[in-house]
Design a protein around this motif. Structure first.
Motif, PDB file in Angstrom:
ATOM      1  N   LEU A   2       0.852  -1.173   0.000  1.00  0.00           N
ATOM      2  CA  LEU A   2       0.000   0.000   0.000  1.00  0.00           C
ATOM      3  C   LEU A   2       0.893   1.230   0.000  1.00  0.00           C
ATOM      4  CD1 LEU A   2      -2.841   1.131   0.175  1.00  0.00           C
ATOM      5  CD2 LEU A   2      -2.601   1.099   2.643  1.00  0.00           C
ATOM      6  N   VAL A   3       0.766   2.021  -1.044  1.00  0.00           N
ATOM      7  CA  VAL A   3       1.665   3.156  -1.193  1.00  0.00           C
ATOM      8  C   VAL A   3       1.065   4.459  -0.703  1.00  0.00           C
ATOM      9  CG1 VAL A   3       2.886   4.567  -2.882  1.00  0.00           C
ATOM     10  CG2 VAL A   3       2.933   2.097  -3.055  1.00  0.00           C
ATOM     11  N   ALA A   4      -0.161   4.731  -1.048  1.00  0.00           N
ATOM     12  CA  ALA A   4      -0.730   6.027  -0.698  1.00  0.00           C
ATOM     13  C   ALA A   4      -2.223   5.894  -0.501  1.00  0.00           C
ATOM     14  CB  ALA A   4      -0.438   7.038  -1.798  1.00  0.00           C
ATOM     15  N   ALA A   5      -2.750   6.721   0.334  1.00  0.00           N
ATOM     16  CA  ALA A   5      -4.184   6.745   0.584  1.00  0.00           C
ATOM     17  C   ALA A   5      -4.679   8.173   0.405  1.00  0.00           C
ATOM     18  CB  ALA A   5      -4.485   6.265   1.999  1.00  0.00           C
ATOM     19  N   SER A   6      -5.936   8.287   0.028  1.00  0.00           N
ATOM     20  CA  SER A   6      -6.515   9.612  -0.084  1.00  0.00           C
ATOM     21  C   SER A   6      -6.801  10.158   1.316  1.00  0.00           C
ATOM     22  CB  SER A   6      -7.815   9.546  -0.885  1.00  0.00           C
ATOM     23  OG  SER A   6      -8.783   8.826  -0.151  1.00  0.00           O
ATOM     24  N   ASP A   7      -7.247  11.370   1.367  1.00  0.00           N
ATOM     25  CA  ASP A   7      -7.626  12.004   2.634  1.00  0.00           C
ATOM     26  C   ASP A   7      -8.616  11.109   3.376  1.00  0.00           C
ATOM     27  OD1 ASP A   7      -8.805  13.588   4.633  1.00  0.00           O
ATOM     28  OD2 ASP A   7      -8.482  15.405   3.461  1.00  0.00           O
ATOM     29  N   SER A   8      -8.356  10.839   4.637  1.00  0.00           N
ATOM     30  CA  SER A   8      -9.191   9.911   5.395  1.00  0.00           C
ATOM     31  C   SER A   8     -10.608  10.428   5.623  1.00  0.00           C
ATOM     32  CB  SER A   8      -8.541   9.592   6.739  1.00  0.00           C
ATOM     33  OG  SER A   8      -8.428  10.765   7.516  1.00  0.00           O
ATOM     34  N   VAL A   9     -10.851  11.700   5.402  1.00  0.00           N
ATOM     35  CA  VAL A   9     -12.183  12.264   5.592  1.00  0.00           C
ATOM     36  C   VAL A   9     -13.048  12.064   4.342  1.00  0.00           C
ATOM     37  CG1 VAL A   9     -13.440  14.408   6.078  1.00  0.00           C
ATOM     38  CG2 VAL A   9     -11.275  13.951   7.230  1.00  0.00           C
ATOM     39  N   LEU A  10     -12.424  12.023   3.197  1.00  0.00           N
ATOM     40  CA  LEU A  10     -13.169  11.885   1.947  1.00  0.00           C
ATOM     41  C   LEU A  10     -13.747  10.489   1.784  1.00  0.00           C
ATOM     42  CD1 LEU A  10     -10.775  13.727  -0.540  1.00  0.00           C
ATOM     43  CD2 LEU A  10     -12.836  14.625   0.548  1.00  0.00           C
ATOM     44  N   ARG A  11     -14.938  10.404   1.213  1.00  0.00           N
ATOM     45  CA  ARG A  11     -15.569   9.125   0.901  1.00  0.00           C
ATOM     46  C   ARG A  11     -16.105   9.184  -0.509  1.00  0.00           C
ATOM     47  NH1 ARG A  11     -12.832   7.638   4.397  1.00  0.00           N
ATOM     48  NH2 ARG A  11     -13.440   6.996   6.459  1.00  0.00           N
ATOM     49  N   PRO A  12     -15.896   8.232  -1.350  1.00  0.00           N
ATOM     50  CA  PRO A  12     -15.106   7.044  -1.024  1.00  0.00           C
ATOM     51  C   PRO A  12     -13.624   7.385  -0.926  1.00  0.00           C
ATOM     52  CG  PRO A  12     -15.742   6.986  -3.337  1.00  0.00           C
ATOM     53  CD  PRO A  12     -16.404   8.203  -2.729  1.00  0.00           C
TER      54      PRO A  12
END
Length: 141
Positions: A36-46
């Protein structure tokens, strides 16, 4: 069943779909460890994440990969066969993903662990450089 928080460098079990498989119309890949390299902002959905495949096949041709040292593989519970994180292609998937599965022999455990920060920095740098040059192909899941 609890999915881990998607943090950079986390190694999960995932049904990675190679670009050549997607080009043939497949929509599911082989269940394998993936970084797992990167994740989007944890507040945004999806929430979306970028996953790089880990493979035993040495990179060749236009494929670019970074070898995972044997001691790193042993520390997170991967096998002892040489492996590479491929940075010249990636999957983009929603998190949590139905493509993530438990680590073999560990019911309810979805992550092997984290690769060391120094190795992660090397993988990320190479991946970002290729992505900027449009040389890292994406499969959106």
């Amino acid at each position: 069943m609890s999915f881990p928080e998607p943090k950079p460098g986390l190694v999960v079990r995932y049904d990675y779909l190679w670009t050549h498989e997607a080009a043939r119309g497949q929509n599911q890949g082989k269940d394998r460890p993936a970084c797992l390299v990167a994740a989007s902002d944890s507040v945004l959905r999806p929430r979306y994440v970028v996953l790089l495949p880990i493979t035993h096949t040495p990179p060749s041709g236009d494929t670019v990969g970074i070898e995972i040292p044997a001691k790193v593989k042993a520390a997170i519970g991967l096998d002892d066969v040489p492996s590479w994180v491929i940075v010249s292609e990636h999957n983009v998937d929603e998190w949590p993903s139905g493509g993530v599965s438990p680590v073999p022999g560990k019911a309810g455990v979805f992550a092997y662990g984290f690769i060391p920060p120094g190795l992660f920095t090397k993988i990320k740098s190479e991946f970002v450089a290729l992505a900027r040059q449009k040389k890292s192909a994406a499969v959106r899941r």
